[in-house]
Design a protein around this motif. Structure first.
Motif, PDB file in Angstrom:
ATOM      1  N   LEU A  39       0.981   5.134   8.325  1.00  0.00           N
ATOM      2  CA  LEU A  39       2.035   4.430   7.593  1.00  0.00           C
ATOM      3  C   LEU A  39       2.919   3.626   8.537  1.00  0.00           C
ATOM      4  N   LYS A  40       3.362   2.483   8.049  1.00  0.00           N
ATOM      5  CA  LYS A  40       4.385   1.711   8.759  1.00  0.00           C
ATOM      6  C   LYS A  40       5.741   2.277   8.338  1.00  0.00           C
ATOM      7  N   ALA A  41       6.732   2.106   9.170  1.00  0.00           N
ATOM      8  CA  ALA A  41       8.077   2.574   8.829  1.00  0.00           C
ATOM      9  C   ALA A  41       8.558   1.936   7.528  1.00  0.00           C
ATOM     10  N   SER A  42       8.169   0.688   7.290  1.00  0.00           N
ATOM     11  CA  SER A  42       8.590  -0.020   6.072  1.00  0.00           C
ATOM     12  C   SER A  42       7.964   0.558   4.806  1.00  0.00           C
ATOM     13  N   GLU A  43       6.922   1.377   4.946  1.00  0.00           N
ATOM     14  CA  GLU A  43       6.277   1.987   3.783  1.00  0.00           C
ATOM     15  C   GLU A  43       6.921   3.309   3.381  1.00  0.00           C
ATOM     16  N   LEU A  44       7.829   3.805   4.190  1.00  0.00           N
ATOM     17  CA  LEU A  44       8.545   5.034   3.854  1.00  0.00           C
ATOM     18  C   LEU A  44       9.690   4.715   2.914  1.00  0.00           C
ATOM     19  N   ASN A  45      10.093   5.684   2.107  1.00  0.00           N
ATOM     20  CA  ASN A  45      11.242   5.454   1.229  1.00  0.00           C
ATOM     21  C   ASN A  45      12.529   5.556   2.060  1.00  0.00           C
ATOM     22  N   PRO A  46      13.687   5.265   1.473  1.00  0.00           N
ATOM     23  CA  PRO A  46      14.939   5.284   2.253  1.00  0.00           C
ATOM     24  C   PRO A  46      15.248   6.621   2.934  1.00  0.00           C
ATOM     25  N   GLN A  47      14.695   7.716   2.435  1.00  0.00           N
ATOM     26  CA  GLN A  47      14.918   9.016   3.053  1.00  0.00           C
ATOM     27  C   GLN A  47      13.926   9.295   4.185  1.00  0.00           C
TER      28      GLN A  47
ATOM     29  N   PRO B 237       0.493  12.803  -4.615  1.00  0.00           N
ATOM     30  CA  PRO B 237      -0.550  11.852  -4.279  1.00  0.00           C
ATOM     31  C   PRO B 237      -0.009  10.443  -4.083  1.00  0.00           C
ATOM     32  N   ASN B 238      -0.709   9.702  -3.244  1.00  0.00           N
ATOM     33  CA  ASN B 238      -0.287   8.362  -2.857  1.00  0.00           C
ATOM     34  C   ASN B 238      -1.470   7.408  -2.976  1.00  0.00           C
ATOM     35  N   PRO B 239      -1.243   6.199  -3.521  1.00  0.00           N
ATOM     36  CA  PRO B 239      -2.342   5.237  -3.636  1.00  0.00           C
ATOM     37  C   PRO B 239      -3.019   4.918  -2.294  1.00  0.00           C
ATOM     38  N   LYS B 240      -2.283   4.996  -1.191  1.00  0.00           N
ATOM     39  CA  LYS B 240      -2.882   4.723   0.119  1.00  0.00           C
ATOM     40  C   LYS B 240      -3.923   5.778   0.489  1.00  0.00           C
ATOM     41  N   ALA B 241      -3.849   6.937  -0.121  1.00  0.00           N
ATOM     42  CA  ALA B 241      -4.805   8.007   0.144  1.00  0.00           C
ATOM     43  C   ALA B 241      -6.012   7.915  -0.785  1.00  0.00           C
TER      44      ALA B 241
ATOM     45  N   VAL C 202       4.574  15.577  -4.791  1.00  0.00           N
ATOM     46  CA  VAL C 202       5.420  16.285  -3.836  1.00  0.00           C
ATOM     47  C   VAL C 202       5.934  15.306  -2.793  1.00  0.00           C
ATOM     48  N   TYR C 203       7.163  15.534  -2.357  1.00  0.00           N
ATOM     49  CA  TYR C 203       7.815  14.692  -1.347  1.00  0.00           C
ATOM     50  C   TYR C 203       7.501  15.228   0.041  1.00  0.00           C
ATOM     51  N   LEU C 204       7.091  14.334   0.949  1.00  0.00           N
ATOM     52  CA  LEU C 204       6.780  14.712   2.322  1.00  0.00           C
ATOM     53  C   LEU C 204       7.661  13.925   3.280  1.00  0.00           C
ATOM     54  N   ASP C 205       8.371  14.619   4.137  1.00  0.00           N
ATOM     55  CA  ASP C 205       9.262  13.989   5.112  1.00  0.00           C
ATOM     56  C   ASP C 205       8.455  13.599   6.357  1.00  0.00           C
ATOM     57  N   VAL C 206       8.157  12.318   6.481  1.00  0.00           N
ATOM     58  CA  VAL C 206       7.366  11.819   7.610  1.00  0.00           C
ATOM     59  C   VAL C 206       8.267  11.431   8.778  1.00  0.00           C
TER      60      VAL C 206
ATOM     61  N   ALA D  49       3.380  14.460   8.341  1.00  0.00           N
ATOM     62  CA  ALA D  49       3.562  15.505   7.334  1.00  0.00           C
ATOM     63  C   ALA D  49       2.232  15.750   6.640  1.00  0.00           C
ATOM     64  N   LYS D  50       1.994  17.018   6.280  1.00  0.00           N
ATOM     65  CA  LYS D  50       0.742  17.398   5.623  1.00  0.00           C
ATOM     66  C   LYS D  50       1.045  17.894   4.220  1.00  0.00           C
ATOM     67  N   CYS D  51       0.307  17.380   3.252  1.00  0.00           N
ATOM     68  CA  CYS D  51       0.496  17.794   1.869  1.00  0.00           C
ATOM     69  C   CYS D  51       0.017  19.238   1.691  1.00  0.00           C
ATOM     70  N   PRO D  52       0.865  20.103   1.115  1.00  0.00           N
ATOM     71  CA  PRO D  52       0.473  21.497   0.924  1.00  0.00           C
ATOM     72  C   PRO D  52      -0.592  21.687  -0.156  1.00  0.00           C
ATOM     73  N   TYR D  53      -0.765  20.692  -1.024  1.00  0.00           N
ATOM     74  CA  TYR D  53      -1.753  20.802  -2.099  1.00  0.00           C
ATOM     75  C   TYR D  53      -3.140  20.355  -1.668  1.00  0.00           C
ATOM     76  N   CYS D  54      -3.246  19.141  -1.120  1.00  0.00           N
ATOM     77  CA  CYS D  54      -4.569  18.577  -0.843  1.00  0.00           C
ATOM     78  C   CYS D  54      -4.896  18.487   0.641  1.00  0.00           C
ATOM     79  N   GLY D  55      -3.899  18.725   1.512  1.00  0.00           N
ATOM     80  CA  GLY D  55      -4.149  18.706   2.942  1.00  0.00           C
ATOM     81  C   GLY D  55      -4.143  17.320   3.567  1.00  0.00           C
TER      82      GLY D  55
END
Length: 68
Positions: free
Chosen positions: A8-16, A22-26, A37-41, A47-53
């Protein structure tokens, strides 16, 4: 068989400083995936998703500025 990290580019992260999975990039279809689920990158650069890895990683050289 593991999937490569989603870079991910920094610009692809949300303001937090994170992303939702799930994410379309995946290349996931939102209708047949796990709960959102929200992941703090920004905090650790990865960050690793606890559901799908799926691993979401900040691209090399990208920095996240934190507005205070």
């Amino acid at each position: 068989m593991s999937t490569p990290p989603i870079e991910l580019k920094a610009s692809e992260l949300n303001p937090q400083g994170g992303v939702f999975c799930p994410n379309p990039k995946a290349d996931m279809k939102l209708w047949n995936s796990h709960p959102k689920v929200y992941l703090d990158v920004a905090h650790t650069g990865e960050a690793k998703c606890p559901y799908c890895g799926t691993i979401y990683r900040l691209k090399a050289g990208e920095t996240v500025s934190h507005a205070h």
